[in-house]
Each structure stands twice: as structure tokens, then as C-alpha cells.
Design a protein around this motif. Sequence first.
Motif, PDB file in Angstrom:
ATOM      1  N   GLN A  72       0.849  -1.197   0.000  1.00 51.24           N
ATOM      2  CA  GLN A  72       0.000   0.000   0.000  1.00 51.24           C
ATOM      3  C   GLN A  72       0.882   1.244   0.000  1.00 51.24           C
ATOM      4  O   GLN A  72       2.042   1.217   0.393  1.00 51.24           O
ATOM      5  CB  GLN A  72      -0.913   0.000   1.223  1.00 51.24           C
ATOM      6  N   SER A  73       0.311   2.359  -0.424  1.00 53.28           N
ATOM      7  CA  SER A  73       1.096   3.591  -0.462  1.00 53.28           C
ATOM      8  C   SER A  73       1.365   4.077   0.961  1.00 53.28           C
ATOM      9  O   SER A  73       0.533   3.963   1.851  1.00 53.28           O
ATOM     10  CB  SER A  73       0.348   4.666  -1.255  1.00 53.28           C
ATOM     11  N   PHE A  74       2.557   4.609   1.174  1.00 52.76           N
ATOM     12  CA  PHE A  74       2.995   5.068   2.488  1.00 52.76           C
ATOM     13  C   PHE A  74       2.866   6.579   2.548  1.00 52.76           C
ATOM     14  O   PHE A  74       3.372   7.290   1.692  1.00 52.76           O
ATOM     15  CB  PHE A  74       4.447   4.635   2.718  1.00 52.76           C
ATOM     16  N   ARG A  75       2.187   7.085   3.577  1.00 50.38           N
ATOM     17  CA  ARG A  75       1.954   8.518   3.699  1.00 50.38           C
ATOM     18  C   ARG A  75       2.694   9.078   4.913  1.00 50.38           C
ATOM     19  O   ARG A  75       2.124   9.789   5.723  1.00 50.38           O
ATOM     20  CB  ARG A  75       0.464   8.791   3.843  1.00 50.38           C
ATOM     21  N   GLY A  76       3.942   8.748   5.079  1.00 53.00           N
ATOM     22  CA  GLY A  76       4.736   9.254   6.196  1.00 53.00           C
ATOM     23  C   GLY A  76       5.687  10.324   5.715  1.00 53.00           C
ATOM     24  O   GLY A  76       6.014  10.427   4.532  1.00 53.00           O
ATOM     25  N   SER A  77       6.150  11.114   6.637  1.00 52.78           N
ATOM     26  CA  SER A  77       7.085  12.169   6.250  1.00 52.78           C
ATOM     27  C   SER A  77       8.495  11.590   6.164  1.00 52.78           C
ATOM     28  O   SER A  77       8.854  10.688   6.923  1.00 52.78           O
ATOM     29  CB  SER A  77       7.039  13.310   7.265  1.00 52.78           C
ATOM     30  N   PRO A  78       9.295  12.094   5.266  1.00 55.16           N
ATOM     31  CA  PRO A  78      10.680  11.621   5.153  1.00 55.16           C
ATOM     32  C   PRO A  78      11.491  11.871   6.428  1.00 55.16           C
ATOM     33  O   PRO A  78      12.388  11.106   6.752  1.00 55.16           O
ATOM     34  CB  PRO A  78      11.248  12.407   3.970  1.00 55.16           C
ATOM     35  N   VAL A  79      11.156  12.922   7.150  1.00 56.52           N
ATOM     36  CA  VAL A  79      11.859  13.212   8.406  1.00 56.52           C
ATOM     37  C   VAL A  79      11.580  12.109   9.427  1.00 56.52           C
ATOM     38  O   VAL A  79      12.488  11.657  10.140  1.00 56.52           O
ATOM     39  CB  VAL A  79      11.435  14.602   8.945  1.00 56.52           C
ATOM     40  N   LEU A  80      10.326  11.662   9.488  1.00 55.99           N
ATOM     41  CA  LEU A  80       9.974  10.576  10.401  1.00 55.99           C
ATOM     42  C   LEU A  80      10.720   9.299  10.054  1.00 55.99           C
ATOM     43  O   LEU A  80      11.249   8.610  10.938  1.00 55.99           O
ATOM     44  CB  LEU A  80       8.464  10.322  10.358  1.00 55.99           C
ATOM     45  N   VAL A  81      10.815   8.988   8.769  1.00 57.31           N
ATOM     46  CA  VAL A  81      11.533   7.800   8.325  1.00 57.31           C
ATOM     47  C   VAL A  81      13.014   7.913   8.688  1.00 57.31           C
ATOM     48  O   VAL A  81      13.626   6.964   9.188  1.00 57.31           O
ATOM     49  CB  VAL A  81      11.341   7.576   6.811  1.00 57.31           C
ATOM     50  N   ALA A  82      13.599   9.078   8.468  1.00 54.81           N
ATOM     51  CA  ALA A  82      15.019   9.280   8.779  1.00 54.81           C
ATOM     52  C   ALA A  82      15.276   9.136  10.274  1.00 54.81           C
ATOM     53  O   ALA A  82      16.237   8.483  10.692  1.00 54.81           O
ATOM     54  CB  ALA A  82      15.464  10.654   8.277  1.00 54.81           C
ATOM     55  N   TRP A  83      14.423   9.746  11.118  1.00 53.24           N
ATOM     56  CA  TRP A  83      14.595   9.631  12.564  1.00 53.24           C
ATOM     57  C   TRP A  83      14.396   8.195  13.039  1.00 53.24           C
ATOM     58  O   TRP A  83      15.097   7.718  13.948  1.00 53.24           O
ATOM     59  CB  TRP A  83      13.632  10.555  13.301  1.00 53.24           C
ATOM     60  N   THR A  84      13.472   7.490  12.446  1.00 50.03           N
ATOM     61  CA  THR A  84      13.235   6.100  12.834  1.00 50.03           C
ATOM     62  C   THR A  84      14.432   5.228  12.482  1.00 50.03           C
ATOM     63  O   THR A  84      14.879   4.414  13.304  1.00 50.03           O
ATOM     64  CB  THR A  84      11.973   5.572  12.143  1.00 50.03           C
ATOM     65  N   LEU A  85      14.977   5.386  11.274  1.00 50.99           N
ATOM     66  CA  LEU A  85      16.168   4.639  10.887  1.00 50.99           C
ATOM     67  C   LEU A  85      17.357   4.987  11.776  1.00 50.99           C
ATOM     68  O   LEU A  85      18.129   4.112  12.189  1.00 50.99           O
ATOM     69  CB  LEU A  85      16.506   4.883   9.422  1.00 50.99           C
ATOM     70  N   PHE A  86      17.517   6.270  12.087  1.00 53.03           N
ATOM     71  CA  PHE A  86      18.599   6.702  12.968  1.00 53.03           C
ATOM     72  C   PHE A  86      18.442   6.081  14.366  1.00 53.03           C
ATOM     73  O   PHE A  86      19.410   5.577  14.940  1.00 53.03           O
ATOM     74  CB  PHE A  86      18.622   8.236  13.060  1.00 53.03           C
TER      75      PHE A  86
END
Length: 117
Positions: free
Chosen positions: A93-107
Motif C-alpha cells: 500500500q502507499s505510504f503517507r509518512g514524512s521523510p523526516v519521520l523515516v530518517a529519525w526512525t532509521l537513525f
Amino acid sequence: LFKHLHLGGYTQEHGPHLELAIFLIFCYAPYLMAESVDLSGTVAILFTGTSMKRYTFSNLSKPAQEFTEMMIALLARLAEAFIFIDLGTSAWQSFRGSPVLVAWTLFACLVARAAHV
């Protein structure tokens, strides 16, 4: 109940199945009762599983204990497989998250992994 009724000696063929059926009914009944009065069914099933493993399981006959362990393990693996299938199919499914959230989660995952190692 299992201690006094001796369901394992009922018949050699049906005894363990009868014990397993009653065991599973007693495991599922507190969940149904808790959900019917709008309480937490998850907490009810956790408490029931813990107490039944400690007090009820030892009163089953030996063939019923083996059969119960096998069936519970099978059900647990099936439930786990269905959860991972559901998670895997939801990844399309399409993901509607912010890139900042993804970056902080990976970090945060990398920091936690480094702290663990």
C-alpha cells in the motif's frame, strides 16, 4: 475438573481429544466473558494461559499433554504466519509518512543496534 474426572481413561481413542476440547474451551471462555462486559480480553487470555499452564496442564493425561502441546504450537505458528502475511501484503500500500519521520526512525534503530552490540 481434569484431576477428578479422569477424562484420559474415557477411551483410548477419544480421551485425549476430549481433554483437549475441554482445555481449549476453558482457555477461550475467559476471553469471551471479558469481551462481553467490555474488559480487556487480551489481559484475560494472558492470565488464563499462565494459570492454566501452571495448574491445569499437569492434570491432563500424558497423551493429552503431548497432543495439547502439539496443537498449541501449531496454532501459534499459524497465527504468526498469518500476521507476517498480513504485514507483508500491507507493505504494497502507499505510504503517507514524512521523510523526516523515516530518517529519525532509521537513525533510532541504528543507535539502538549500536548500543546493543
